[in-house]
Design a protein around this motif. Structure first.
Motif, short mmCIF file in Angstrom:
data_model
loop_
_atom_site.label_atom_id
_atom_site.label_comp_id
_atom_site.label_asym_id
_atom_site.label_seq_id
_atom_site.Cartn_x
_atom_site.Cartn_y
_atom_site.Cartn_z
N UNK A 171 0.85 -1.18 0.00
CA UNK A 171 0.00 0.00 0.00
C UNK A 171 0.89 1.24 0.00
N UNK A 172 0.35 2.41 -0.34
CA UNK A 172 1.17 3.62 -0.30
C UNK A 172 1.82 3.84 1.07
N UNK A 173 1.08 3.55 2.15
CA UNK A 173 1.64 3.72 3.49
C UNK A 173 2.78 2.73 3.72
N UNK A 174 2.61 1.48 3.30
CA UNK A 174 3.66 0.47 3.49
C UNK A 174 4.91 0.82 2.69
N UNK A 175 4.72 1.36 1.50
CA UNK A 175 5.87 1.79 0.70
C UNK A 175 6.60 2.95 1.39
#
Length: 235
Positions: A171-175
């Motif tokens: 996800x964008x947050x995980x990236x």
């Protein structure tokens, strides 16, 4: 064979079971005494890479202390073989030199980090216990300094390697979390930077590890550089 008799079941709550592989008898003996005195079970020792692989297969240790330079088979190849057979094992590479030219390759091969042979007894025992939990062996800033030095000389195409297409599953947050890990931030620093709780950060980190099949934080740092999420010299 320099190893000890076969593995015994670990007692509940017991510390990690350790195998020490080094071609210097004084190092093997010294590290064994240090760890044993601090309640850590040393299940065997090995004098070269071939013996290390054999003993790891026989003894099934939780952590292997593995010298980089050994006769018959070096520590890098021994690490690859040990981790291929026992992915849950943790490998700590031992070296005489800070930023040894082989350390980056060792981390890429799956090692959880490295220690200098002049490590203090307290740091040695703490490092063994730390990697046994799956956490990072080195302070992120030290890992970052190591990877930057070595990654700076690697050719870059700007493309994500085929082996790491799983980055698209993040996800964008995980990236964002992976990128900051690659820059050397600890969980506490990540929490402050992203205005999250440490528990939430730990959840993100665990999901990243699962999606990318990463063993620990050291591998995450290497991956962040290899895939271009972080460039050498990033502040």
């Amino acid at each position: 064979m320099t190893g000890q008799p076969g593995p015994a079941p670990a007692a509940a709550g017991a510390g990690p079971r350790v195998l020490i592989a080094d071609d210097q008898e004084l190092v093997r003996t010294g590290f064994r005494l240090i760890l044993t005195a601090r309640g850590i079970q040393v299940v065997g020792v090995a004098a070269d890479g071939v013996e290390a692989v054999s003993e790891a297969r026989r003894l099934r240790p939780d952590v292997v202390l593995l010298d980089i330079r050994m006769p018959r088979m070096d520590g890098l190849e021994a690490a690859r073989r040990i981790l291929a057979e026992a992915p849950d094992c943790r490998v700590i590479m031992l070296t005489t030199f800070d930023l040894d030219q082989y350390v980056y390759a060792a981390l890429s091969a799956g090692a959880s980090g490295f220690l200098l042979k002049d490590v203090t007894p307290e740091h040695l025992a703490a490092a063994v216990r730390l990697v046994d939990t799956g956490d990072a062996l080195l302070a992120p800033s030290i890992t970052r300094r190591l990877v930057e030095r070595c990654a700076a000389t690697a050719p870059r195409t700007g493309r994500v390697p085929a082996a790491h297409r799983e980055l698209e599953a993040l996800t964008p947050r995980e990236r964002e979390v992976l990128t900051l890990m690659g820059q050397g931030l600890s969980n506490a620093e990540l929490a402050r930077e992203l205005t999250l709780s440490e528990a939430t950060v730990k959840t993100h980190v665990a999901r990243i590890f699962a999606k990318l099949t990463l063993r620990d934080r050291a591998q995450a740092v290497v991956l962040a550089y290899e895939t271009g999420l972080v460039r050498p010299g990033t502040p």
